[in-house]
Design an enzyme around this catalytic site. Sequence first.
Site, PDB file in Angstrom:
ATOM      1  N   ASP A   1      58.090 -20.544  14.557  1.00  0.00           N
ATOM      2  CA  ASP A   1      59.140 -19.592  14.915  1.00  0.00           C
ATOM      3  C   ASP A   1      59.318 -19.598  16.434  1.00  0.00           C
ATOM      4  O   ASP A   1      58.353 -19.628  17.193  1.00  0.00           O
ATOM      5  CB  ASP A   1      58.755 -18.186  14.434  1.00  0.00           C
ATOM      6  CG  ASP A   1      59.935 -17.235  14.434  1.00  0.00           C
ATOM      7  OD1 ASP A   1      60.354 -16.809  13.353  1.00  0.00           O
ATOM      8  OD2 ASP A   1      60.436 -16.911  15.546  1.00  0.00           O
ATOM      9  N   ILE A   2      60.573 -19.557  16.868  1.00  0.00           N
ATOM     10  CA  ILE A   2      60.887 -19.612  18.296  1.00  0.00           C
ATOM     11  C   ILE A   2      60.433 -18.344  19.027  1.00  0.00           C
ATOM     12  O   ILE A   2      60.228 -18.350  20.248  1.00  0.00           O
ATOM     13  CB  ILE A   2      62.403 -19.862  18.477  1.00  0.00           C
ATOM     14  CG1 ILE A   2      62.708 -20.529  19.799  1.00  0.00           C
ATOM     15  CG2 ILE A   2      63.213 -18.595  18.277  1.00  0.00           C
ATOM     16  CD1 ILE A   2      64.125 -21.067  19.897  1.00  0.00           C
TER      17      ILE A   2
ATOM     18  N   GLU B   1      67.996 -12.141   9.509  1.00  0.00           N
ATOM     19  CA  GLU B   1      68.911 -12.573  10.579  1.00  0.00           C
ATOM     20  C   GLU B   1      69.505 -13.934  10.286  1.00  0.00           C
ATOM     21  O   GLU B   1      70.662 -14.196  10.617  1.00  0.00           O
ATOM     22  CB  GLU B   1      68.147 -12.656  11.916  1.00  0.00           C
ATOM     23  CG  GLU B   1      67.882 -11.303  12.541  1.00  0.00           C
ATOM     24  CD  GLU B   1      66.970 -11.425  13.765  1.00  0.00           C
ATOM     25  OE1 GLU B   1      66.661 -12.552  14.191  1.00  0.00           O
ATOM     26  OE2 GLU B   1      66.565 -10.361  14.267  1.00  0.00           O
ATOM     27  N   VAL B   2      68.692 -14.800   9.716  1.00  0.00           N
ATOM     28  CA  VAL B   2      69.162 -16.158   9.405  1.00  0.00           C
ATOM     29  C   VAL B   2      69.321 -16.260   7.895  1.00  0.00           C
ATOM     30  O   VAL B   2      68.342 -16.103   7.146  1.00  0.00           O
ATOM     31  CB  VAL B   2      68.174 -17.218   9.928  1.00  0.00           C
ATOM     32  CG1 VAL B   2      68.664 -18.614   9.543  1.00  0.00           C
ATOM     33  CG2 VAL B   2      67.998 -17.112  11.436  1.00  0.00           C
TER      34      VAL B   2
ATOM     35  N   HIS C   1      63.863 -18.320   4.035  1.00  0.00           N
ATOM     36  CA  HIS C   1      62.663 -18.740   4.759  1.00  0.00           C
ATOM     37  C   HIS C   1      61.516 -17.779   4.530  1.00  0.00           C
ATOM     38  O   HIS C   1      61.710 -16.572   4.414  1.00  0.00           O
ATOM     39  CB  HIS C   1      62.944 -18.869   6.267  1.00  0.00           C
ATOM     40  CG  HIS C   1      63.550 -17.653   6.887  1.00  0.00           C
ATOM     41  ND1 HIS C   1      64.883 -17.336   6.769  1.00  0.00           N
ATOM     42  CD2 HIS C   1      63.004 -16.663   7.635  1.00  0.00           C
ATOM     43  CE1 HIS C   1      65.141 -16.220   7.424  1.00  0.00           C
ATOM     44  NE2 HIS C   1      64.006 -15.781   7.943  1.00  0.00           N
TER      45      HIS C   1
ATOM     46  N   HIS D   1      58.135 -16.341   6.241  1.00  0.00           N
ATOM     47  CA  HIS D   1      57.351 -16.222   7.477  1.00  0.00           C
ATOM     48  C   HIS D   1      55.881 -16.311   7.075  1.00  0.00           C
ATOM     49  O   HIS D   1      55.409 -15.510   6.257  1.00  0.00           O
ATOM     50  CB  HIS D   1      57.572 -14.864   8.147  1.00  0.00           C
ATOM     51  CG  HIS D   1      58.963 -14.621   8.655  1.00  0.00           C
ATOM     52  ND1 HIS D   1      59.297 -14.717   9.983  1.00  0.00           N
ATOM     53  CD2 HIS D   1      60.102 -14.264   8.018  1.00  0.00           C
ATOM     54  CE1 HIS D   1      60.584 -14.427  10.148  1.00  0.00           C
ATOM     55  NE2 HIS D   1      61.092 -14.146   8.963  1.00  0.00           N
TER      56      HIS D   1
HETATM   57  P1  5GP Z   1      64.664 -13.261   9.710  1.00  0.00           P
HETATM   58  O1  5GP Z   1      64.858 -12.024  10.537  1.00  0.00           O
HETATM   59  O2  5GP Z   1      65.964 -13.847   9.244  1.00  0.00           O
HETATM   60  O3  5GP Z   1      63.668 -13.055   8.602  1.00  0.00           O
HETATM   61  O4  5GP Z   1      63.938 -14.297  10.663  1.00  0.00           O
HETATM   62  C1  5GP Z   1      64.587 -15.276  11.377  1.00  0.00           C
HETATM   63  C2  5GP Z   1      63.545 -15.905  12.282  1.00  0.00           C
HETATM   64  O5  5GP Z   1      64.037 -17.130  12.761  1.00  0.00           O
HETATM   65  C3  5GP Z   1      63.194 -15.048  13.499  1.00  0.00           C
HETATM   66  O6  5GP Z   1      61.810 -14.760  13.492  1.00  0.00           O
HETATM   67  C4  5GP Z   1      63.608 -15.936  14.693  1.00  0.00           C
HETATM   68  O7  5GP Z   1      62.710 -15.829  15.775  1.00  0.00           O
HETATM   69  C5  5GP Z   1      63.619 -17.322  14.086  1.00  0.00           C
HETATM   70  N1  5GP Z   1      64.577 -18.237  14.686  1.00  0.00           N
HETATM   71  C6  5GP Z   1      65.900 -17.987  14.910  1.00  0.00           C
HETATM   72  N2  5GP Z   1      66.496 -19.064  15.447  1.00  0.00           N
HETATM   73  C7  5GP Z   1      65.535 -20.022  15.549  1.00  0.00           C
HETATM   74  C8  5GP Z   1      65.544 -21.365  16.040  1.00  0.00           C
HETATM   75  O8  5GP Z   1      66.564 -21.909  16.475  1.00  0.00           O
HETATM   76  N3  5GP Z   1      64.361 -22.045  16.000  1.00  0.00           N
HETATM   77  C9  5GP Z   1      63.209 -21.488  15.512  1.00  0.00           C
HETATM   78  N4  5GP Z   1      62.104 -22.235  15.522  1.00  0.00           N
HETATM   79  N5  5GP Z   1      63.176 -20.207  15.045  1.00  0.00           N
HETATM   80  C10 5GP Z   1      64.310 -19.488  15.064  1.00  0.00           C
END
Ligand code: 5GP
Length: 115
Positions: free
Chosen positions: A29-30, A94-95, A99, A101
């Site tokens: 994760d970034i 967010e994405v 996925h 974690h």
């Molecule tokens: P969500 O909130 O959708 O469960 O988590 C999305 C995750 O994707 C976040 O923890 C965010 O830091 C990670 N993320 C978003 N954009 C990128 C990216 O371009 N590269 C990587 N490695 N992680 C990302």
Amino acid sequence: MSCIFCKIVSNEIPAKTVYENDYVIAFYDINPITREHILIIPKKHISSIDHISDEDKDISAALFNAVREIVKLKNMQDDGYRIIINNGRAAGQEVFHLHLHLLGGEKNLGPMLSL
Ligand code: 5GP
Ligand code: ZN
């Protein structure tokens, strides 16, 4: 226009890959919230759990198999780890590319969050 995780699958944007097979890819994760914070995603674009279809059984299995493989690779089995899937708006997804974690590398991951 493909989503950001599809761009990682197709190597259009870089990621620090930890594990990969025909069905899934895993990368750091970034913006990590634990010492080890790895995202495990299907290579196929699936927006969320709600969008998994009956033909995706191999992918669903591959996601959990990847957890086991990465846990072994990173020696996370003794301390333990946490899997989180934020699904939909209320969970703060967010994405919109499914996925998991994988959170670990800590002696204590603290209590599971709720309201
Ligand atoms: P969500 O909130 O959708 O469960 O988590 C999305 C995750 O994707 C976040 O923890 C965010 O830091 C990670 N993320 C978003 N954009 C990128 C990216 O371009 N590269 C990587 N490695 N992680 C990302
Ligand atoms: Zn996607």
